[in-house]
Enzyme design. Structure first.
Site, short mmCIF file in Angstrom:
data_model
loop_
_atom_site.label_atom_id
_atom_site.label_comp_id
_atom_site.label_asym_id
_atom_site.label_seq_id
_atom_site.Cartn_x
_atom_site.Cartn_y
_atom_site.Cartn_z
N ASP A 165 87.04 14.68 -30.53
CA ASP A 165 88.06 14.48 -30.91
C ASP A 165 88.22 15.54 -32.10
OD1 ASP A 165 88.80 12.64 -29.70
OD2 ASP A 165 87.35 11.45 -31.09
N ASP A 204 92.80 12.64 -23.91
CA ASP A 204 93.64 11.02 -25.10
C ASP A 204 95.16 11.31 -24.77
OD1 ASP A 204 90.39 10.69 -25.49
OD2 ASP A 204 90.73 10.87 -27.78
#
Length: 154
Positions: free
Chosen positions: A118, A136
């Site tokens: 991330d 995501d």
């Protein structure tokens, strides 16, 4: 003239999501191991999520990470079966394809890096949204499309 089928478009969407996610993650790993601030509300910094969305159930314990990863693989496989059945019934599966592509790319991270990469961070003053990635975004958009399709078909 070449006939472009829905199968082509679904394959293209699937491939583009994975390619875009992989490229952006590689760039983030090469560039943003320390925080890179773009402006007051956007920055980039790599983190490795060993849990699920928003780092829920994040754990350094191998058995927790492995269990979560196996559950994610199982859900992804079930969604694949569901999407295939909808496709055979000539139903739209754009949402499912987005979720599957995002999930597959995040599973690749789990195997390669021991956690999902991330790196995108939105913030405003003291509020900080949990770090996320392109996969995501595809998953969230895909779920939204799936919900719209569900309500449209009901």
């Amino acid at each position: 003239m070449i006939k472009v089928t829905k199968k082509f478009w679904y394959s293209l969407i699937f491939g583009l999501v994975i390619i875009l996610d992989r490229i952006t993650k590689l760039e983030a790993l090469a560039t943003y191991m320390q925080r890179g601030i773009v402006n007051d509300w956007l920055s980039f910094e790599v983190s490795f999520n060993r849990g699920i969305s928003w780092s829920m159930f994040h754990s350094q314990h191998v058995w927790v990470f492995t269990t979560i990863s196996l559950i994610i693989v199982g859900i992804t496989l079930l969604l694949g079966v569901y999407a295939y059945a909808r496709w055979l019934n000539k139903q739209a599966i754009v949402g499912e394809v987005l979720v599957l592509a995002g999930s597959v790319s995040n599973i690749i991270d789990r195997v390669l890096y021991g956690g999902v990469v991330d790196f995108i961070i939105f913030s405003y003053k003291d509020w900080v949204f949990p770090a996320f990635n392109v996969a995501d975004v595809a998953i969230v958009c895909g779920v939204g499309i799936m919900l719209l399709e569900y309500y449209k078909e009901s």
